[in-house]
Design a protein around this motif. Structure first.
Motif, mmCIF file in Angstrom:
data_model
loop_
_atom_site.group_PDB
_atom_site.id
_atom_site.type_symbol
_atom_site.label_atom_id
_atom_site.label_comp_id
_atom_site.label_asym_id
_atom_site.label_seq_id
_atom_site.Cartn_x
_atom_site.Cartn_y
_atom_site.Cartn_z
ATOM 1 N N GLN A 203 3.682 -27.304 12.559
ATOM 2 C CA GLN A 203 3.731 -29.301 12.355
ATOM 3 C C GLN A 203 5.396 -29.306 13.052
ATOM 4 O O GLN A 203 5.511 -30.966 12.971
ATOM 5 C CB GLN A 203 3.579 -29.433 11.156
ATOM 6 N N GLY A 204 7.067 -28.853 12.282
ATOM 7 C CA GLY A 204 7.404 -29.132 12.259
ATOM 8 C C GLY A 204 8.098 -29.379 13.707
ATOM 9 O O GLY A 204 9.084 -30.018 14.033
ATOM 10 N N LEU A 205 7.223 -28.858 14.675
ATOM 11 C CA LEU A 205 7.921 -28.166 16.284
ATOM 12 C C LEU A 205 7.036 -29.762 17.343
ATOM 13 O O LEU A 205 7.656 -30.238 17.716
ATOM 14 C CB LEU A 205 6.877 -26.821 16.926
ATOM 15 N N HIS A 206 6.351 -29.434 16.556
ATOM 16 C CA HIS A 206 5.438 -31.481 17.110
ATOM 17 C C HIS A 206 5.808 -32.033 16.961
ATOM 18 O O HIS A 206 6.147 -33.484 17.794
ATOM 19 C CB HIS A 206 3.738 -31.428 15.938
ATOM 20 N N GLU A 207 6.581 -33.097 15.641
ATOM 21 C CA GLU A 207 7.439 -33.712 15.162
ATOM 22 C C GLU A 207 9.074 -34.311 15.962
ATOM 23 O O GLU A 207 8.540 -34.996 16.565
ATOM 24 C CB GLU A 207 7.479 -33.595 13.448
ATOM 25 N N LEU A 208 9.264 -32.568 15.876
ATOM 26 C CA LEU A 208 10.494 -32.931 17.121
ATOM 27 C C LEU A 208 10.301 -33.129 18.726
ATOM 28 O O LEU A 208 10.639 -33.496 18.942
ATOM 29 C CB LEU A 208 11.103 -31.364 17.273
ATOM 30 N N CYS A 209 8.684 -32.563 19.050
ATOM 31 C CA CYS A 209 8.703 -33.109 20.552
ATOM 32 C C CYS A 209 7.984 -34.614 20.092
ATOM 33 O O CYS A 209 8.609 -35.120 21.617
ATOM 34 C CB CYS A 209 7.505 -32.476 20.806
ATOM 35 N N SER A 210 7.799 -34.758 19.489
ATOM 36 C CA SER A 210 7.037 -36.128 19.382
ATOM 37 C C SER A 210 8.346 -37.289 19.093
ATOM 38 O O SER A 210 9.152 -37.947 20.008
ATOM 39 C CB SER A 210 6.203 -36.949 18.337
ATOM 40 N N PRO B 213 6.100 -33.081 25.581
ATOM 41 C CA PRO B 213 5.104 -33.106 25.873
ATOM 42 C C PRO B 213 4.559 -32.424 25.126
ATOM 43 O O PRO B 213 4.763 -30.816 25.411
ATOM 44 C CB PRO B 213 4.128 -33.305 27.504
ATOM 45 N N SER B 214 3.649 -32.807 24.146
ATOM 46 C CA SER B 214 2.693 -31.232 23.203
ATOM 47 C C SER B 214 0.829 -31.922 23.336
ATOM 48 O O SER B 214 1.009 -32.979 22.903
ATOM 49 C CB SER B 214 3.669 -31.199 21.377
ATOM 50 N N PRO B 215 0.573 -31.067 22.708
ATOM 51 C CA PRO B 215 -0.635 -31.399 22.733
ATOM 52 C C PRO B 215 -1.412 -32.144 21.275
ATOM 53 O O PRO B 215 -0.540 -32.713 20.469
ATOM 54 C CB PRO B 215 -1.887 -30.163 22.273
ATOM 55 N N ALA B 216 -1.857 -32.560 21.761
ATOM 56 C CA ALA B 216 -2.081 -33.811 20.341
ATOM 57 C C ALA B 216 -3.297 -32.834 19.466
ATOM 58 O O ALA B 216 -3.837 -31.787 18.768
ATOM 59 C CB ALA B 216 -3.436 -34.756 20.674
ATOM 60 N N THR B 217 -1.760 -33.841 18.015
ATOM 61 C CA THR B 217 -2.503 -32.956 16.479
ATOM 62 C C THR B 217 -2.681 -33.471 15.534
ATOM 63 O O THR B 217 -2.003 -34.672 14.947
ATOM 64 C CB THR B 217 -0.879 -32.178 16.511
ATOM 65 N N ASP C 105 12.157 -17.916 23.160
ATOM 66 C CA ASP C 105 10.831 -18.152 24.079
ATOM 67 C C ASP C 105 9.608 -19.168 23.907
ATOM 68 O O ASP C 105 9.744 -18.893 22.615
ATOM 69 C CB ASP C 105 10.481 -16.764 23.604
ATOM 70 N N LEU C 106 9.912 -19.324 24.094
ATOM 71 C CA LEU C 106 8.719 -20.925 24.720
ATOM 72 C C LEU C 106 7.630 -20.658 25.735
ATOM 73 O O LEU C 106 7.142 -20.295 27.007
ATOM 74 C CB LEU C 106 9.435 -22.102 25.568
ATOM 75 N N ASP C 107 6.639 -21.504 24.920
ATOM 76 C CA ASP C 107 5.254 -21.183 25.649
ATOM 77 C C ASP C 107 4.564 -22.617 26.135
ATOM 78 O O ASP C 107 4.438 -23.124 25.073
ATOM 79 C CB ASP C 107 3.715 -20.301 24.466
ATOM 80 N N GLN D 21 1.200 -32.885 33.063
ATOM 81 C CA GLN D 21 2.187 -32.379 32.354
ATOM 82 C C GLN D 21 1.869 -31.045 31.998
ATOM 83 O O GLN D 21 1.392 -30.476 31.497
ATOM 84 C CB GLN D 21 2.276 -33.535 31.066
ATOM 85 N N TYR D 22 3.993 -30.446 31.428
ATOM 86 C CA TYR D 22 3.999 -29.329 30.933
ATOM 87 C C TYR D 22 3.732 -29.715 29.483
ATOM 88 O O TYR D 22 4.829 -30.400 28.526
ATOM 89 C CB TYR D 22 5.505 -28.507 31.462
ATOM 90 N N LYS D 23 2.670 -29.318 28.174
ATOM 91 C CA LYS D 23 3.337 -29.262 27.196
ATOM 92 C C LYS D 23 3.074 -28.026 26.052
ATOM 93 O O LYS D 23 2.928 -27.288 26.719
ATOM 94 C CB LYS D 23 1.491 -29.567 27.201
ATOM 95 N N LEU D 24 4.342 -28.510 25.422
ATOM 96 C CA LEU D 24 4.308 -27.145 24.219
ATOM 97 C C LEU D 24 4.207 -26.943 23.712
ATOM 98 O O LEU D 24 3.961 -27.905 22.374
ATOM 99 C CB LEU D 24 6.660 -27.168 24.093
ATOM 100 N N LEU D 25 3.206 -25.553 23.275
ATOM 101 C CA LEU D 25 3.102 -25.322 22.756
ATOM 102 C C LEU D 25 3.043 -24.148 21.289
ATOM 103 O O LEU D 25 3.394 -23.888 20.278
ATOM 104 C CB LEU D 25 1.777 -23.826 23.035
#
Length: 418
Positions: free
Chosen positions: A131-138, A143-147, A282-284, A293-297
């Motif tokens: 959740q923290g990563l998704h919020e930072l991405c936003s 770009p990141s997957p819809a969550t 280490d990023l996936d 788009q490259y989406k950060l997982l």
């Protein structure tokens, strides 16, 4: 390269939890040990692959679960530091270790006992949190997957009415994956009924996120490994593409190649600069061909298990870059060795069989490798390889079978709803 390294400053592999067959720790021991750096490691017992490496000066046997009170883990690290007796570079191999070091850096770094990159205390925990990563991405336009982040079973039931399946369920927080895991790793959910059935076991406050599934037929998996200095400037930056992982399409890297990708490197450098991170990453990421788009997982704020895939022409990998920087030495510049391949012997064979059946391809993978790095086998350090084989025979094979069985169940569910 060897002359530049501070051979009087040892390294300590820090790991919490029971995962003895960890090739990343062995890789770090070899990487620095070959340069003459005294290496130490925390191990589950005296007969793990890491513990028997010829490049390890001493294994500190300390069985942990990763769920202990932080104070106990900090005291254990300080006790080990006193036994080593000199300033030591810490090399965490899991999120729990990276988070603990960041949140207790004042104590661990006192008197120069341990050396490690300094970051905002709460940042690694935030990055390790889905959740923290998704919020930072936003927040930073990455770009990141819809969550979605359900807080109750009712939230999940309401979401399931309009959700698009399949989707992916993941544990929300790094620490909870050991103490109260809702799912065993990334779990693909094919149907509404399947989601509700899983959710009944998650309790009143489910510790999961539900994420958009990026179909493997329309995607490609990429990785970024890098080391950033105190100013969040990249001193070592590498990009590569995954060919196979285990479990298929959702687990650790089994086979990968180094491939130049300036767009991906720029994205990673920009994000790290924006959040002010320092250290090894280490990023996936998954490239979505549908929108380009490259989406950060995942953003792992520590060394990745497959880091030895990447090495520059000057002989630098991310662990060597960190040791050089933390001991006040310059990190030699050099381009990454393009076409280099990495193979994890104990999981690549089952991954290969699964991928052949799935029809998945990796267009960006080179037709031929310029060189191959094996995770376990090394002519100058054979014991970790044979120890891995011995420990793999019973529990390891059983674990691989369980992962394969989960994957097959998911495939059958897909066909039944297709």
């Amino acid at each position: 390269m060897a002359r530049r390294v501070a051979r009087d400053v040892p390294g300590l592999i820090v790991k919490f939890g029971d995962y003895p067959l960890h090739h990343g720790g062995v890789g770090a021991i070899r990487s620095l040990g070959r340069l003459g750096v005294p290496m130490y490691a925390i191990t589950e017992d005296r007969y793990t692959p890491a513990a028997v490496s010829r490049y390890l000066r001493r294994a500190f046997v300390w069985p942990t679960t990763g769920t202990e009170a932080p104070e106990r883990l900090v005291e254990g690290l300080l006790r080990i530091g006193r036994r080593i007796g000199c300033p030591t570079v810490l090399v965490p191999t899991d999120e729990e270790a990276a988070v603990l070091i960041a949140e207790h850096q004042g104590v661990l770094g006192a008197d120069g006992r341990f050396l490690f990159p300094r970051v905002a205390a709460g940042l690694p925990r935030c990055l390790a949190s889905k959740q923290g990563l998704h919020e930072l991405c936003s927040e930073h336009g990455i770009p990141s997957p819809a969550t979605v982040f359900p807080r109750s079973y009712d939230d999940i039931a309401a979401f399931a009415e309009t959700a698009r399946f399949p989707l992916v369920a993941k544990n929300r927080e790094a620490f909870l994956r050991r103490s109260r895991p809702a799912v065993h790793g990334t779990t693909r959910v094919a149907t509404r009924e399947g989601l509700l059935r899983l959710a009944r076991g998650w309790g009143e406050r489910p510790g999961v996120i539900l994420q958009e599934y990026l179909p493997r037929e329309e995607a490609e998996d990429w990785i970024v490994h890098a080391y950033f200095d105190a100013e969040s400037a990249p001193l070592a930056m590498f990009t590569g593409v995954k060919v196979r992982s285990w479990p298929p399409h959702a687990g650790m890297t089994a086979n990968a190649y180094v491939v130049d990708n300036p767009e991906l490197a720029d994205l990673a450098a920009r994000f790290v600069k924006q959040i002010g991170f320092s250290g090894v990453v280490d990023l996936d990421l998954r490239f979505d061909r549908r929108d380009g788009q490259y989406k950060l997982l995942d953003f792992n704020p520590r060394m990745g298990a497959q880091f030895r895939l990447f090495e520059s022409e000057s002989g630098v990998d991310v662990v060597r870059a960190m040791h050089l920087d933390l001991t006040g030495r310059a990190v030699p510049e050099g381009e990454q060795r393009v076409g280099r391949r990495y193979v994890v012997e104990n999981i690549d064979l089952p991954a290969l069989l699964a991928y052949r059946r799935s029809g998945y391809t990796t267009p960006h993978a080179p037709a031929r490798a310029s060189g191959t790095e094996l995770a376990w086998f090394a002519r100058d350090d054979l014991r970790p390889f044979f120890t891995m084989l011995v420990r793999l025979v019973r529990p390891g094979v059983r674990h691989l079978f369980q992962l394969w069985r989960m994957w097959r169940i998911g495939r059958r569910a897909d066909r039944s709803t297709g």
